[in-house]
Design an enzyme around this catalytic site. Structure first.
Site, PDB file in Angstrom:
ATOM      1  CG  ASP A 146      35.814  38.183  -5.013  1.00  0.00           C
ATOM      2  OD1 ASP A 146      36.634  39.011  -5.450  1.00  0.00           O
ATOM      3  OD2 ASP A 146      36.009  36.955  -4.977  1.00  0.00           O
ATOM      4  NE  ARG A 231      52.720  16.226 -24.134  1.00  0.00           N
ATOM      5  CZ  ARG A 231      52.717  15.945 -25.429  1.00  0.00           C
ATOM      6  NH1 ARG A 231      52.212  16.816 -26.309  1.00  0.00           N
ATOM      7  NH2 ARG A 231      53.221  14.811 -25.866  1.00  0.00           N
ATOM      8  CG  HIS A 232      57.441  14.080 -21.030  1.00  0.00           C
ATOM      9  ND1 HIS A 232      57.909  14.043 -22.338  1.00  0.00           N
ATOM     10  CD2 HIS A 232      56.296  13.364 -21.013  1.00  0.00           C
ATOM     11  CE1 HIS A 232      57.095  13.322 -23.064  1.00  0.00           C
ATOM     12  NE2 HIS A 232      56.086  12.885 -22.298  1.00  0.00           N
ATOM     13  CG  ASN A 238      57.559  12.773 -27.223  1.00  0.00           C
ATOM     14  OD1 ASN A 238      57.851  13.584 -26.364  1.00  0.00           O
ATOM     15  ND2 ASN A 238      56.551  11.914 -27.073  1.00  0.00           N
ATOM     16  NE  ARG A 282      57.182   9.856 -21.721  1.00  0.00           N
ATOM     17  CZ  ARG A 282      56.754   8.637 -21.399  1.00  0.00           C
ATOM     18  NH1 ARG A 282      57.583   7.758 -20.854  1.00  0.00           N
ATOM     19  NH2 ARG A 282      55.505   8.282 -21.632  1.00  0.00           N
ATOM     20  CD  GLU A 302      50.286   9.549 -21.513  1.00  0.00           C
ATOM     21  OE1 GLU A 302      49.470   9.804 -20.610  1.00  0.00           O
ATOM     22  OE2 GLU A 302      50.415  10.251 -22.537  1.00  0.00           O
ATOM     23  CG  HIS A 367      53.309  11.164 -19.028  1.00  0.00           C
ATOM     24  ND1 HIS A 367      54.490  10.773 -19.602  1.00  0.00           N
ATOM     25  CD2 HIS A 367      53.478  10.994 -17.696  1.00  0.00           C
ATOM     26  CE1 HIS A 367      55.330  10.349 -18.665  1.00  0.00           C
ATOM     27  NE2 HIS A 367      54.735  10.471 -17.492  1.00  0.00           N
TER      28      HIS A 367
HETATM   29  N1  ATP Z   1      33.365  28.272   2.781  1.00  0.00           N
HETATM   30  C1  ATP Z   1      33.441  29.600   2.491  1.00  0.00           C
HETATM   31  N2  ATP Z   1      33.096  30.536   3.395  1.00  0.00           N
HETATM   32  C2  ATP Z   1      33.156  31.838   3.096  1.00  0.00           C
HETATM   33  N3  ATP Z   1      33.584  32.326   1.898  1.00  0.00           N
HETATM   34  C3  ATP Z   1      33.951  31.440   0.965  1.00  0.00           C
HETATM   35  C4  ATP Z   1      33.896  30.040   1.204  1.00  0.00           C
HETATM   36  N4  ATP Z   1      34.301  29.412   0.087  1.00  0.00           N
HETATM   37  C5  ATP Z   1      34.595  30.383  -0.808  1.00  0.00           C
HETATM   38  N5  ATP Z   1      34.397  31.606  -0.300  1.00  0.00           N
HETATM   39  C6  ATP Z   1      34.593  32.915  -0.950  1.00  0.00           C
HETATM   40  O1  ATP Z   1      33.316  33.425  -1.295  1.00  0.00           O
HETATM   41  C7  ATP Z   1      33.441  34.289  -2.428  1.00  0.00           C
HETATM   42  C8  ATP Z   1      32.362  33.997  -3.435  1.00  0.00           C
HETATM   43  O2  ATP Z   1      31.144  34.214  -2.830  1.00  0.00           O
HETATM   44  P1  ATP Z   1      29.828  33.601  -3.506  1.00  0.00           P
HETATM   45  O3  ATP Z   1      29.396  34.404  -4.665  1.00  0.00           O
HETATM   46  O4  ATP Z   1      30.022  32.151  -3.767  1.00  0.00           O
HETATM   47  O5  ATP Z   1      28.815  33.831  -2.286  1.00  0.00           O
HETATM   48  P2  ATP Z   1      27.280  33.458  -2.173  1.00  0.00           P
HETATM   49  O6  ATP Z   1      27.116  32.827  -0.832  1.00  0.00           O
HETATM   50  O7  ATP Z   1      26.868  32.675  -3.364  1.00  0.00           O
HETATM   51  O8  ATP Z   1      26.565  34.872  -2.158  1.00  0.00           O
HETATM   52  P3  ATP Z   1      25.066  35.252  -2.703  1.00  0.00           P
HETATM   53  O9  ATP Z   1      24.095  34.783  -1.655  1.00  0.00           O
HETATM   54  O10 ATP Z   1      25.102  36.711  -2.819  1.00  0.00           O
HETATM   55  O11 ATP Z   1      24.878  34.562  -4.000  1.00  0.00           O
HETATM   56  C9  ATP Z   1      34.779  34.030  -3.031  1.00  0.00           C
HETATM   57  O12 ATP Z   1      35.563  35.172  -2.800  1.00  0.00           O
HETATM   58  C10 ATP Z   1      35.315  32.841  -2.258  1.00  0.00           C
HETATM   59  O13 ATP Z   1      36.716  32.901  -2.052  1.00  0.00           O
END
Ligand code: ATP
Ligand code: ATP
Ligand code: MG
Ligand code: MG
Lengths: 452, 452
Positions: A146, A231-232, A238, A282, A302, A367
């Site tokens: 990621d 929304r409803h 309305n 609603r 609401e 709402h």
């Molecule tokens: N408590 C958690 N423990 C481990 N992973 C988590 C947790 N919460 C979220 N994530 C996952 O961590 C990922 C995001 O990683 P993030 O960039 O925040 O890591 P980081 O610790 O900031 O890394 P870096 O030190 O490289 O900045 C996402 O995929 C998210 O789903």
């Protein structure tokens, strides 16, 4: 008399100091805390050491070698980045009247943490350490993927090169990493998360603000899910341009109700979800044809218009001209006589948000004002703008919370409905001047993917 | 459609299994959890092993020797007590539709806890262990004194004999006690409190109900304090027999406001306190002459009477005769058209209660229905009774939460005021038939010290 509905720890300043190896979700958690607190009108800001590092390192390449703790030159650059960050944090509290800062960095060693703690305490700031610890290899690899594909450090790298370099970076940190320890760190205020929330250790949490942050963090579930907002369907009121009340759906409103299942299924297929409605007719009529589990929340009712309930905007302008102006001037804070303000609605929605964080897929039928507040939470919309967002009837909004933002998709039902949008400075409803403030178009103009 | 404002984990059954040496506040915490959940309409019940022990032991003396783990006869009696308790707990879930049971016993050994866990799981009950652990000698001695003087085990003993025997009982348990351990017990759902809340360890908490209990327990502060409750001074609407609205105080109401400081000081001397009011004029006018820090809560506003706001009970009976009857029949659940029920008020008061648990001395100036709900929390008043309690104007109520109950003192200002009390079955106000239900006299008749 101070106005608050949460607490009276008004002059407390908390610095949340993240602790954790790379790819442990530190930035993810930091961003969420900031977004949650800002939504609750608590002045909060995130300080990411990575940005400071990139600032000071100039043209030094930021590959894994940069993070080799034995390379003293690079070590000094990293020190400088941390110093610059903490300087800005102290300024945020002392000069900008901040309440909560989050320092997003690895802060791997006890020595570094002691240094941060001392600076905080010298400046009357409460340091609260927040460690995300994990030995779940699969989770870490997935997080690394990621990050590898999104971090500015790897803007110009191939994904697999980025990933390999990133794993090497983790190894550099691991050699020196000292996790928080209930014995060795027993004098520090901290929360330690083990494998997301398998285990949580909470040490010396004292103030209300700290315990709110703890409770919120304990409720975060970083799992993929959908949240739909609607929304409803168009109601009789309305059509009559009246606000409030508890009227039934119009003919066209019922058409929307009947089409809703199809819209949901087109957007996500056959999945499990729960429908949340308000206690008003609603929203329940709108949910009526959905084959899912349903739940009513009074908190989704609401915004209460008090003495103006059941009136049209034109009538309000005539009968309460000063109120009408006052509301236009500060729509977020304006509280209807005997009724509510947007701020009041946000406060009663807090448990709804907390529950949303915990739940899997949810469809919320509510709402206009309430939907604006929920949307503002997910999309980090500032308070000056959120009450002016245009949220048309007969439109399903799909939110997908992701690691670094929430993806929004807008699904139109193509069933005509009146517009209930009222621009600033007029008592007419309808999306009138497309030019003017543009604020209300926020939703319509928002790109598919908004970063928070 | 199910009605709920908290969660949809409706079919979840949780058994909170206390763990801890004697005098660690297990019974204190158990009672509070039960009271809190019951107030939120969650069916909850405490099972105290001491009562079962006293049942099975007949005429065996219950001194420290009874707790000698090497004495096999007594060991068997203690086993039998635990078996009887757990049998009743399972029945509570399977036959009485209970949601949360608290098993209040030492549960000192890993073997005992494993046995309880297995029984729970076999019966589809989620076991959640809650340990109170302490090595703070002073705290333990003080608790022992508290218990020595109040426990049914020591009814006929001199206090110092009771205390010595009790400390010996603790020593018997200590020889075999195995505290919860994040490593050894990592498969169990548990919360471990160390020295009240110096450190808290939370392991594998999964459901909403569990996390609510955890959050509540983390907010308990067993420190002595006062909580004062008062309705606003007599208002113009009170005099005109109207409900709701946002009217000012009457002449006599202002007299009460001016006398309030004196009443508070006579009841507690010069102490530090915070005043909480609603956002309505009449509570703020009542707080106006108090020299303390003040805070407004929207959540303390009076129960919203919806379409009936501003009417007299006579007018309501005439204009909405069916509603009038329906409300008399089930006053707790009845929701005014476009307004609220007592249940709704309790839900919006939950954050107020949580904050009250954390705070030191607080004086709350609020409204009849809201005050009833807050009073019901502290005094454990059942929902059928709380909406009918008589809470006269110009009366200050002082609450002192203690280890096994809350002490109530009623301080009359001796400033005349109308009665706003409406009995069941009539639209007249005033404390009419002193005979009939007696329910509404709860407060007037309550003994100085109520056990919860
Ligand atoms: N408590 C958690 N423990 C481990 N992973 C988590 C947790 N919460 C979220 N994530 C996952 O961590 C990922 C995001 O990683 P993030 O960039 O925040 O890591 P980081 O610790 O900031 O890394 P870096 O030190 O490289 O900045 C996402 O995929 C998210 O789903
Ligand atoms: N978390 C806590 N840790 C230690 N003491 C506490 C805690 N919470 C409350 N107390 C104190 O404990 C005392 C009440 O003790 P309690 O009777 O509940 O102990 P117990 O653990 O049930 O003992 P026993 O095993 O003899 O029944 C009160 O004085 C209360 O203030
Ligand atoms: Mg990061
Ligand atoms: Mg006990």
């Amino acid at each position: 008399m101070g106005y608050s509905t949460i607490s009276n720890d008004n002059d407390i300043k908390v610095c949340v100091i993240m602790v954790g190896l790379p790819a442990r979700g530190k930035s993810f958690i930091s961003q969420k805390i900031i977004r949650y607190l800002s939504w609750l009108s608590i002045k909060a800001k995130c300080f990411n050491v990575g940005n400071y590092r990139r600032d000071v390192s100039g043209n030094v390449p930021m590959d894994a070698e940069f993070f080799n703790f034995e390379n003293t030159d690079n070590f000094k650059l990293r020190e400088l980045a941390a110093q610059n960050a903490i300087k800005d944090i102290v300024n945020f509290f002392t000069k900008e009247d901040g309440s909560v800062a989050v320092f997003d960095a690895t802060n791997s060693t006890r020595k570094r943490r002691k240094w941060l703690k001392d600076i905080c305490e010298k400046n009357n700031i409460q340091p609260m350490f927040l460690e995300s610890w994990s030995n779940d290899h699969e989770l870490i690899i997935n997080n690394a993927k990621d990050i590898g594909s999104t971090s500015p450090d790897y803007e110009n790298s191939e994904p697999h090169v980025a990933e390999a370099d990133f794993l090497e970076r983790i190894r550099q940190y691991e050699r020196f990493y000292e996790p928080l320890d209930p014995q060795k760190d027993k004098d520090m205020t901290f929360i330690k998360l083990v494998n997301i929330i398998e285990e949580v250790v909470i040490n010396k949490i004292r103030t209300y603000l700290e315990s709110r942050i703890v409770f919120y963090v304990m409720n975060i579930r970083p799992k993929p899910k959908y949240i739909w907002l609607s929304r409803h369907g168009e109601s009789i009121y309305n059509v009559e341009k009246k606000i409030g009340g508890d009227s039934s759906l119009s003919e066209r409103g019922f058409q929307y109700a009947k089409k809703l299942e199809q819209l949901v299924k087109e957007s996500a297929g056959e999945i499990n979800l729960t429908v949340w409605t308000s206690t008003l007719k609603r929203t329940q009529q709108t949910a009526n044809y959905l084959p899912y589990k349903k739940l009513q929340w009074k908190a989704l009712d609401e915004l209460d218009a008090g003495v103006c309930d059941g009136m049209t905007y034109e009538e309000i302008e005539k009968e309460y001209p000063e109120d009408f102006k006052a509301r236009d001037n500060d729509k977020y804070e304006y509280r209807y006589r005997g009724g509510e303000s947007y701020r009041d609605v946000v406060i009663r929605l807090e448990p709804v948000i907390m529950e949303l964080e915990r739940q899997e897929n949810v469809l919320i039928i509510t709402h206009q004002a309430v939907l604006r507040c929920i949307y503002a939470y997910f999309m980090n919309v500032p308070q000056e703008e959120s009450p002016w967002m245009s949220i048309p009837l007969h439109t399903l909004i799909k939110l997908e919370p992701r690691a670094y933002g929430t993806k929004v998709t807008k699904i139109k039902a193509n069933i005509p409905a009146v517009s209930t949008y009222k621009e600033k400075g007029t008592s007419q409803v309808g999306e009138l001047s497309q030019s003017s403030t543009k604020l209300h178009q926020l939703l319509n103009d928002s790109p598919l993917e908004d970063k928070f």
